[in-house]
Write a protein that holds these residues in place. Structure first.
Motif, mmCIF file in Angstrom:
data_model
loop_
_atom_site.group_PDB
_atom_site.id
_atom_site.type_symbol
_atom_site.label_atom_id
_atom_site.label_comp_id
_atom_site.label_asym_id
_atom_site.label_seq_id
_atom_site.Cartn_x
_atom_site.Cartn_y
_atom_site.Cartn_z
ATOM 1 N N THR A 127 -9.140 11.416 1.197
ATOM 2 C CA THR A 127 -9.497 10.120 0.624
ATOM 3 C C THR A 127 -8.333 9.529 -0.168
ATOM 4 N N ALA A 128 -7.579 10.379 -0.871
ATOM 5 C CA ALA A 128 -6.409 9.896 -1.610
ATOM 6 C C ALA A 128 -5.366 9.325 -0.659
ATOM 7 N N LEU A 129 -5.190 9.956 0.498
ATOM 8 C CA LEU A 129 -4.255 9.424 1.485
ATOM 9 C C LEU A 129 -4.736 8.083 2.037
ATOM 10 N N LEU A 130 -6.036 7.970 2.264
ATOM 11 C CA LEU A 130 -6.600 6.708 2.749
ATOM 12 C C LEU A 130 -6.326 5.579 1.758
ATOM 13 N N LYS A 131 -6.457 5.876 0.460
ATOM 14 C CA LYS A 131 -6.210 4.857 -0.557
ATOM 15 C C LYS A 131 -4.752 4.412 -0.529
ATOM 16 N N GLN A 132 -3.838 5.359 -0.286
ATOM 17 C CA GLN A 132 -2.430 4.998 -0.208
ATOM 18 C C GLN A 132 -2.166 4.098 0.999
ATOM 19 N N VAL A 133 -2.804 4.404 2.123
ATOM 20 C CA VAL A 133 -2.640 3.572 3.317
ATOM 21 C C VAL A 133 -3.132 2.156 3.040
ATOM 22 N N GLN A 134 -4.302 2.045 2.421
ATOM 23 C CA GLN A 134 -4.879 0.726 2.149
ATOM 24 C C GLN A 134 -4.062 -0.071 1.140
ATOM 25 N N ALA A 135 -3.372 0.625 0.239
ATOM 26 C CA ALA A 135 -2.600 -0.069 -0.795
ATOM 27 C C ALA A 135 -1.332 -0.709 -0.234
ATOM 28 N N LEU A 136 -0.911 -0.271 0.944
ATOM 29 C CA LEU A 136 0.316 -0.797 1.542
ATOM 30 C C LEU A 136 -0.023 -1.889 2.555
ATOM 31 N N PRO A 137 0.668 -3.030 2.502
ATOM 32 C CA PRO A 137 0.417 -4.083 3.492
ATOM 33 C C PRO A 137 0.982 -3.701 4.853
ATOM 34 N N GLY A 138 0.211 -3.954 5.894
ATOM 35 C CA GLY A 138 0.668 -3.705 7.249
ATOM 36 C C GLY A 138 1.177 -4.976 7.899
ATOM 37 N N ALA A 139 1.242 -4.961 9.236
ATOM 38 C CA ALA A 139 1.769 -6.110 9.966
ATOM 39 C C ALA A 139 0.917 -7.354 9.736
#
Length: 271
Positions: A127-139
């Motif tokens: 879940t912590a990794l998921l939060k990091q993914v969501q915090a970063l803007p993608g394309a």
């Protein structure tokens, strides 16, 4: 040194002392002193004539002599300079790319081997990794190349974590659910179906480029599926704690930990 007429002219144009001072290259308190002949600290008792001097504000002038500190990092020019310096520094770029790219915490610290506790800790790491993914803007949100690359690396870590997490559940958790819980077969089938759906999304992500909107959409799908799955398993864990003795949960949890350790060592057999 600016003249009194210069300051008064700017005030007549509707500017305050702070802006007038900026335009003349002097502090606001000095602009007030030039215009009125009085210090801006508000310490003097003013006569009626002084109170009506040109440029004399009605409110307190204390803020002109002691203006609030300004944080230079809030200025656009400073932000642009920092961004340029970071982009030009290869060591800073590498550090930014590698910063905390790892699951948080240990899987099973010390003697923590109870089944539901061990699996919950692993859920928290994912879940912590998921939060990091969501915090970063993608394309889709205009993320930079570095940010998109970092999202791809984080998804890789999630995939790696689940590659050992889910087989351990299939071997230890779901058989126990079938044996112990009244509706165990239905719950186990539902949990395994959710895991297959998540694995399918991860497989699709492995084929997609982090630079595409397709990747972003698959990440959103993965986040939704994994959160639903974790919530479902949390409910199953509560039922197991009510119906499965502590010593049995400890035994099963120890088996999960041994499986993880074997996977980490690259061996095929558990102890």
């Amino acid at each position: 040194m600016p003249t009194r007429s210069q300051v008064v002219d700017l005030l007549s144009d509707g500017l305050d002392y702070a802006e007038a001072g900026r335009r003349l290259g002097i502090p606001a308190g000095q602009a007030f002193l030039i215009a009125t002949g009085l210090p801006a600290d508000g310490g003097d008792s003013l006569t009626t004539a002084e109170q009506h001097r040109p440029g004399m504000p009605r409110e307190s002038t204390q803020h002109l002599s002691d203006p609030p500190p300004e944080n230079p990092t809030g200025k656009d020019a400073v932000r642009r300079w920092v961004k340029h310096r970071a982009a030009a520094d290869s060591q800073m770029r590498r550090a930014a790319e590698q910063w905390d790219l790892r699951p948080e915490g240990e899987r099973a610290p010390g003697e923590v081997h109870e089944l539901t506790t061990v699996l919950t800790r692993d859920h928290d790491r994912v879940t912590a990794l998921l939060k990091q993914v969501q915090a970063l803007p993608g394309a889709k949100k205009g993320g930079s190349k570095s940010q998109r690359s970092r999202r791809g690396s984080l998804v890789g870590l999630i995939t790696e974590a689940l590659q050992s997490h889910e087989p351990a559940e299939q071997r230890r958790l779901w058989p126990a659910v079938r044996d112990v819980l009244e509706d165990g077969d239905h719950l186990a089938d539902q949990g395994l179906r959710q895991e297959r759906e998540g694995a399918g999304t991860l497989a699709a992500l492995s084929e997609a480029s982090p630079d595409t909107e397709e990747f972003d959409e698959l990440v959103e799908q993965l986040v939704d599926r994994l959160r639903r799955h974790v919530a479902f398993e949390d409910a199953v864990f509560a039922l197991l704690r009510e119906n499965l003795p502590q010593e049995d949960r400890e035994r099963l949890g120890s088996g999960v930990v041994r499986a993880w350790e074997a996977a980490r060592r690259g061996t095929e057999r558990e102890e």
